[in-house]
Write an enzyme that holds these catalytic residues in place. Structure first.
Site, PDB file in Angstrom:
ATOM      1  N   ASP A   1     -12.317  -3.698   6.438  1.00 45.07           N
ATOM      2  CA  ASP A   1     -11.549  -4.925   6.634  1.00 45.07           C
ATOM      3  C   ASP A   1     -11.460  -5.288   8.112  1.00 45.07           C
ATOM      4  OD1 ASP A   1     -11.117  -5.107   3.908  1.00 45.07           O
ATOM      5  OD2 ASP A   1      -9.224  -4.014   3.993  1.00 45.07           O
TER       6      ASP A   1
ATOM      7  N   GLY B   1      -7.555  -9.091   1.722  1.00 41.64           N
ATOM      8  CA  GLY B   1      -7.363 -10.381   2.376  1.00 41.64           C
ATOM      9  C   GLY B   1      -6.382 -10.302   3.526  1.00 41.64           C
ATOM     10  N   ALA B   2      -5.226  -9.670   3.271  1.00 41.57           N
ATOM     11  CA  ALA B   2      -4.212  -9.543   4.322  1.00 41.57           C
ATOM     12  C   ALA B   2      -4.726  -8.693   5.474  1.00 41.57           C
ATOM     13  CB  ALA B   2      -2.939  -8.938   3.741  1.00 41.57           C
TER      14      ALA B   2
ATOM     15  N   SER C   1     -10.684   1.438  14.777  1.00 41.37           N
ATOM     16  CA  SER C   1      -9.671   1.448  13.729  1.00 41.37           C
ATOM     17  C   SER C   1      -9.565   2.795  13.031  1.00 41.37           C
ATOM     18  CB  SER C   1      -9.963   0.348  12.697  1.00 41.37           C
ATOM     19  OG  SER C   1     -11.023   0.708  11.835  1.00 41.37           O
TER      20      SER C   1
ATOM     21  N   GLY D   1     -20.684   2.654   7.960  1.00 42.58           N
ATOM     22  CA  GLY D   1     -19.776   3.674   8.475  1.00 42.58           C
ATOM     23  C   GLY D   1     -20.235   4.199   9.830  1.00 42.58           C
TER      24      GLY D   1
ATOM     25  N   ASN E   1     -20.805  -3.143   2.090  1.00 41.66           N
ATOM     26  CA  ASN E   1     -20.982  -1.748   2.478  1.00 41.66           C
ATOM     27  C   ASN E   1     -22.098  -1.132   1.638  1.00 41.66           C
ATOM     28  OD1 ASN E   1     -19.868  -1.177  -0.041  1.00 41.66           O
ATOM     29  ND2 ASN E   1     -17.916  -0.442   0.780  1.00 41.66           N
TER      30      ASN E   1
ATOM     31  N   THR F   1      -9.384   4.220   6.062  1.00 40.11           N
ATOM     32  CA  THR F   1      -8.781   3.099   5.335  1.00 40.11           C
ATOM     33  C   THR F   1      -8.718   1.862   6.225  1.00 40.11           C
ATOM     34  OG1 THR F   1      -7.395   4.654   4.115  1.00 40.11           O
ATOM     35  CG2 THR F   1      -6.783   2.337   4.020  1.00 40.11           C
TER      36      THR F   1
ATOM     37  N   ASP G   1       0.842  -1.204   0.000  1.00 43.28           N
ATOM     38  CA  ASP G   1       0.000   0.000   0.000  1.00 43.28           C
ATOM     39  C   ASP G   1       0.874   1.250   0.000  1.00 43.28           C
ATOM     40  OD1 ASP G   1      -2.247  -1.524   0.023  1.00 43.28           O
ATOM     41  OD2 ASP G   1      -2.867  -0.998   2.060  1.00 43.28           O
TER      42      ASP G   1
END
Length: 308
Positions: free
Chosen positions: A249, A46-47, A279, A219, A182, A245, A18
């Site tokens: 996830d 995925g990660a 987060s 959100g 979402n 960001t 990223d």
């Protein structure tokens, strides 16, 4: 990871390098802006989801592909406690890359080059028989479809986050236990031209999603959980957002971790809403993901805990 401790969560999906670029605001078409700073990190849906689940205490395995430049990427995932023994190394291709533009309002836009993610093949994916299997749409559709069908045929619970959104085949949906979308993804799934802006609007679109338990993340509005004809709203706790960001996830990884620990869907979604809210109070995707102690403290006191 040992033979006597199989993964509670298996994530089949992408990993990217990223490149995060901070801007006063997202550029308009044709506009040139100077950045306020550039940061390189490890990401990919995925990660990210695997790291979120691992940080929250689930035994987590990531299965995906990296290029010949991917050893440091795998080392970074392993440092977060993710089992990367299911990783495939593909020579002659780069690891995936994402360019993430983040503005002062904590909104983001992303440009993605799939790299090795786009070359992941069905025979690269190991057996999926138990725990929670979590997938997204940043690897080829045939990989997702086979992984879902294989996991569903065993004793695994399957969770699909169809992001970025592509229409879902009926056979794919039949292999999904829980669908996580979402607002834009919900609109695409329901065939609507309008993205829901409120829980009430999302509730209407959820009624168009048949035959699967679904979670719609909204959100700052929290999430809606649909089971059969029943829809429940879980509001999001108020926080001061720094960067969004990776929030989706974080939600998916937290949901999978909670379900793997035995939580029913609504309880798992409430846990995931709080994890996702935490987060967004820090920068970066994986870097801002909370651990289990932080989420428990937040759910108990309502106060954003300090970083451990």
């Amino acid at each position: 990871m040992t033979a006597t401790a199989p993964p509670q969560v298996t994530v089949v999906g992408s990993v990217n390098r990223d490149i995060a670029i901070r801007l006063p605001r997202l550029p308009r078409p044709g506009e040139t802006q100077s950045s306020c700073g550039v940061t390189a990190r490890i990401g990919g849906k995925g990660a990210n989801q695997a790291v979120a689940a691992a940080r929250l205490g689930a035994r987590t395995r990531w299965c995906g592909a990296v290029g010949e430049d991917g050893e440091e990427v795998l080392a970074a995932l392993a440092a977060h406690g993710v089992d990367v023994s299911g990783a495939v190394r593909l020579p002659g291709t780069p690891t995936g890359t994402a360019w993430i533009f983040v503005d002062d309002a904590a909104e983001n836009a992303i440009v993605l080059d799939a790299g090795a993610n786009g070359l992941l093949a069905p025979d690269h994916v190991p057996a999926l028989a138990d725990g929670v299997v979590l997938l997204q749409h940043e690897v080829p559709d045939e990989v997702t479809a086979l992984a879902l069908a294989t996991a569903r045929a065993g004793d695994a619970v399957t969770v699909l986050n169809p992001a970025p959104f592509r229409p879902l085949a009926a056979a794919t949906l039949e292999s999904v236990d829980v669908l996580v979308v979402n607002g834009p993804e919900l609109a695409g799934l329901a065939g609507s031209a309008s993205v829901p802006a409120t829980p009430d609007e999302a509730r209407v679109l959820l009624a168009e999603v048949p035959g699967v338990e679904a979670v719609a993340t909204l959100g700052a509005h929290g999430a809606l959980i649909q089971r059969g004809r029943h829809v429940e709203h879980i509001p999001a706790p108020p926080v001061d957002a720094v960067e969004t960001t990776g929030a989706g996830d974080t939600f998916c990884g937290a949901l999978a971790a909670a379900m793997a620990g035995g939580a029913p869907l609504v309880e798992a979604a409430e846990y995931a809403v709080h994890a996702a809210a935490l987060s967004v109070t820090g920068e970066g995707a994986q870097e801002s993901m909370p651990d289990a102690a932080q989420v428990r403290e937040f759910m108990t006191t309502g106060a954003v805990p300090a970083a451990p």
